[in-house]
Structures are given as structure tokens and as C-alpha cells.
Design a protein around this motif. Sequence first.
Motif, PDB file in Angstrom:
ATOM      1  N   GLU A 168       0.812  -1.221   0.000  1.00  0.00           N
ATOM      2  CA  GLU A 168       0.000   0.000   0.000  1.00  0.00           C
ATOM      3  C   GLU A 168       0.845   1.272   0.000  1.00  0.00           C
ATOM      4  O   GLU A 168       0.417   2.306  -0.502  1.00  0.00           O
ATOM      5  CB  GLU A 168      -0.926   0.006   1.222  1.00  0.00           C
ATOM      6  CG  GLU A 168      -2.109  -0.937   1.097  1.00  0.00           C
ATOM      7  CD  GLU A 168      -3.083  -0.768   2.253  1.00  0.00           C
ATOM      8  OE1 GLU A 168      -2.948   0.222   3.019  1.00  0.00           O
ATOM      9  OE2 GLU A 168      -3.974  -1.619   2.408  1.00  0.00           O
ATOM     10  N   ASN A 169       2.026   1.201   0.589  1.00  0.00           N
ATOM     11  CA  ASN A 169       2.826   2.423   0.773  1.00  0.00           C
ATOM     12  C   ASN A 169       4.076   2.508  -0.102  1.00  0.00           C
ATOM     13  O   ASN A 169       4.765   3.523  -0.082  1.00  0.00           O
ATOM     14  CB  ASN A 169       3.250   2.531   2.237  1.00  0.00           C
ATOM     15  CG  ASN A 169       2.069   2.747   3.154  1.00  0.00           C
ATOM     16  OD1 ASN A 169       1.601   3.861   3.348  1.00  0.00           O
ATOM     17  ND2 ASN A 169       1.569   1.648   3.727  1.00  0.00           N
ATOM     18  N   ARG A 170       4.370   1.476  -0.872  1.00  0.00           N
ATOM     19  CA  ARG A 170       5.596   1.461  -1.667  1.00  0.00           C
ATOM     20  C   ARG A 170       5.652   2.628  -2.655  1.00  0.00           C
ATOM     21  O   ARG A 170       6.676   3.310  -2.768  1.00  0.00           O
ATOM     22  CB  ARG A 170       5.715   0.134  -2.409  1.00  0.00           C
ATOM     23  CG  ARG A 170       7.034  -0.024  -3.168  1.00  0.00           C
ATOM     24  CD  ARG A 170       7.065  -1.321  -3.948  1.00  0.00           C
ATOM     25  NE  ARG A 170       8.302  -1.449  -4.682  1.00  0.00           N
ATOM     26  CZ  ARG A 170       9.404  -1.998  -4.228  1.00  0.00           C
ATOM     27  NH1 ARG A 170       9.437  -2.492  -2.997  1.00  0.00           N
ATOM     28  NH2 ARG A 170      10.495  -2.073  -4.958  1.00  0.00           N
ATOM     29  N   SER A 171       4.567   2.860  -3.394  1.00  0.00           N
ATOM     30  CA  SER A 171       4.579   3.932  -4.402  1.00  0.00           C
ATOM     31  C   SER A 171       4.785   5.302  -3.763  1.00  0.00           C
ATOM     32  O   SER A 171       5.508   6.148  -4.297  1.00  0.00           O
ATOM     33  CB  SER A 171       3.275   3.907  -5.203  1.00  0.00           C
ATOM     34  OG  SER A 171       2.151   4.079  -4.347  1.00  0.00           O
TER      35      SER A 171
ATOM     36  N   GLU B 270      17.254   0.061  -0.261  1.00  0.00           N
ATOM     37  CA  GLU B 270      17.122   1.228   0.615  1.00  0.00           C
ATOM     38  C   GLU B 270      15.653   1.579   0.849  1.00  0.00           C
ATOM     39  O   GLU B 270      15.262   1.965   1.956  1.00  0.00           O
ATOM     40  CB  GLU B 270      17.855   2.430   0.000  1.00  0.00           C
ATOM     41  CG  GLU B 270      19.368   2.276  -0.043  1.00  0.00           C
ATOM     42  CD  GLU B 270      20.043   3.358  -0.852  1.00  0.00           C
ATOM     43  OE1 GLU B 270      21.251   3.561  -0.656  1.00  0.00           O
ATOM     44  OE2 GLU B 270      19.358   3.988  -1.697  1.00  0.00           O
ATOM     45  N   LEU B 271      14.848   1.418  -0.200  1.00  0.00           N
ATOM     46  CA  LEU B 271      13.419   1.725  -0.092  1.00  0.00           C
ATOM     47  C   LEU B 271      12.736   0.775   0.898  1.00  0.00           C
ATOM     48  O   LEU B 271      11.946   1.211   1.748  1.00  0.00           O
ATOM     49  CB  LEU B 271      12.764   1.620  -1.463  1.00  0.00           C
ATOM     50  CG  LEU B 271      11.391   2.291  -1.610  1.00  0.00           C
ATOM     51  CD1 LEU B 271      11.526   3.801  -1.465  1.00  0.00           C
ATOM     52  CD2 LEU B 271      10.770   1.927  -2.951  1.00  0.00           C
ATOM     53  N   ILE B 272      13.060  -0.508   0.791  1.00  0.00           N
ATOM     54  CA  ILE B 272      12.463  -1.505   1.694  1.00  0.00           C
ATOM     55  C   ILE B 272      12.874  -1.225   3.139  1.00  0.00           C
ATOM     56  O   ILE B 272      12.066  -1.371   4.067  1.00  0.00           O
ATOM     57  CB  ILE B 272      12.885  -2.923   1.275  1.00  0.00           C
ATOM     58  CG1 ILE B 272      12.183  -3.328  -0.026  1.00  0.00           C
ATOM     59  CG2 ILE B 272      12.565  -3.938   2.364  1.00  0.00           C
ATOM     60  CD1 ILE B 272      10.672  -3.407   0.080  1.00  0.00           C
TER      61      ILE B 272
ATOM     62  N   ASN C  96      11.344   9.220  -2.327  1.00  0.00           N
ATOM     63  CA  ASN C  96      12.763   8.831  -2.397  1.00  0.00           C
ATOM     64  C   ASN C  96      13.080   8.267  -3.788  1.00  0.00           C
ATOM     65  O   ASN C  96      13.381   7.078  -3.941  1.00  0.00           O
ATOM     66  CB  ASN C  96      13.072   7.775  -1.330  1.00  0.00           C
ATOM     67  CG  ASN C  96      12.702   8.221   0.069  1.00  0.00           C
ATOM     68  OD1 ASN C  96      13.469   8.889   0.754  1.00  0.00           O
ATOM     69  ND2 ASN C  96      11.489   7.846   0.500  1.00  0.00           N
ATOM     70  N   PRO C  97      13.014   9.112  -4.821  1.00  0.00           N
ATOM     71  CA  PRO C  97      13.213   8.627  -6.199  1.00  0.00           C
ATOM     72  C   PRO C  97      14.611   8.079  -6.479  1.00  0.00           C
ATOM     73  O   PRO C  97      14.788   7.251  -7.365  1.00  0.00           O
ATOM     74  CB  PRO C  97      12.931   9.879  -7.048  1.00  0.00           C
ATOM     75  CG  PRO C  97      13.213  11.020  -6.126  1.00  0.00           C
ATOM     76  CD  PRO C  97      12.783  10.564  -4.772  1.00  0.00           C
ATOM     77  N   GLU C  98      15.601   8.530  -5.725  1.00  0.00           N
ATOM     78  CA  GLU C  98      16.981   8.100  -5.972  1.00  0.00           C
ATOM     79  C   GLU C  98      17.356   6.843  -5.184  1.00  0.00           C
ATOM     80  O   GLU C  98      18.418   6.268  -5.403  1.00  0.00           O
ATOM     81  CB  GLU C  98      17.959   9.234  -5.590  1.00  0.00           C
ATOM     82  CG  GLU C  98      17.724  10.537  -6.333  1.00  0.00           C
ATOM     83  CD  GLU C  98      17.876  10.376  -7.825  1.00  0.00           C
ATOM     84  OE1 GLU C  98      18.742   9.580  -8.249  1.00  0.00           O
ATOM     85  OE2 GLU C  98      17.133  11.038  -8.569  1.00  0.00           O
TER      86      GLU C  98
END
Length: 229
Positions: free
Chosen positions: A22-25, A38-40, A31-33
Motif C-alpha cells: 500500500e505504501n511502496r509507491s 534502501e526503499l524496503i 525517495n526517487p533516488e
Amino acid sequence: RGISSDQRPKRPLTAYLRFVIENRSAFREKNPEASNLELIKKIAGAWKELPASQKQVYEEARKTDWKRYGEQMAAYKAQLTPAQTAALKEERRKQLAKRRSMRAKRELNLLGKPKRARSGFNIFLSENFQQSEGISPVAKLKKLYDAWQKLSTSQKQPYLQLAEDDKVRYENEMKSWEAKMVELGREDLVRSRKQRLKKKPAETAKQAETAKASSGGNKAKLKLKKSEE
């Protein structure tokens, strides 16, 4: 027949995975870079800090899906014949075995296990694959295999010698790696003594013949000594 494990109801997501999906996008936009890893990590940190009351929303959704999943599984199993049930169990067993094998390979890679020694054909293949003609990798492989079969013994010799050198490299690296595994308490990854001492049949037969001849010579000497006495 007519039934596949693909038709089996899918297990519900955990509360955490629901939160991730639900929150990944939203996290990606902020945090586009960031790399996927790192995102996880950022999402995992946000989940850890999420108040219990908000986590409960995801937990309740999981419970609702589990109830529906139980009903779907009961209906799915009811339509199966005994033969289909047995076939799906076997399919499931093979899938689990494949996953275990993949996990084991990943673990060995992480532990730095040396790469196996290459054969003469493998070395020939790697040297000639890129420039080989063929519409597909399989076609190239077949063409190179045919070319290898047509090589004379003298033409194959350089590749066979490189393969022998690679065996020495592999054995030396394996000894060091296995010693390290013993220090780490991973004796389960160390080859057995029988595997380490495995020899070619021709070599073993030659050694057996030599030992037999030596034994026969010793017996003859013993008889001669007794007769002299």
C-alpha cells in the motif's frame, strides 16, 4: 487432470506485506533516488514506528482474508479426486525441493564457496561462444558441441590441460574454504573423506595392481627367508 496448483487459492498477505504494498509507491515518490533495498529499509522502519492502533487495521484485514481463504480451500479440495490430490501433493513437493535447492545455492554463494572446476569442453565453449554463429543460444551450443567432437586429440589438448590446472585450483581453494567452514561450525558443508579421495577408475585399478605385485613380492621374500632358515 484439469487441476493445477495455479488454481489453488492464494495464501493471504501478512499485515506487514499489506503495509509495504500500500505504501511502496508513496515512499518511491518521496525517495526517487533510493535503491530497492534502501526503499524496503525505509518502509520497514516506518512499519516499526507505526502505532499499534494503525497496525491493527492491517491485522484485521489479514484475519478477514484468512477466513475467506479457509472457505476457498475447503471448496477447492472438495472438487479434487484422490488421484488429483496425490498429483498436486507431488507437484508441491517438487516445488518445495526446488526452493530449498535455490536457497542452498544462494547460501553457498554468500559463504564464498569456490566455483567448480571447468571441463575442457566448458573452456572451449566459453572462448568461442560469443563469436559463434547461431540464431539462439541452444543452436550455438549444439554447433560448438559438434565442433568440439570434430577436434583432434592434439587440438583438444590445450583445453584439457587448462581443465587439469583448474582442478588443482579448485581443490586448493576448497581445502581453504572447508577449513574456514569448520571454524564457523559449518561441518555440514564439508565434503566427506570419501568424496575428497575420489579417484579415476583407471588410476585406482593401476594402484591396486601395484599393491598386489608388491604384496606378491613380499610373500616370495618371506618364503625364501623361511627356506634358508
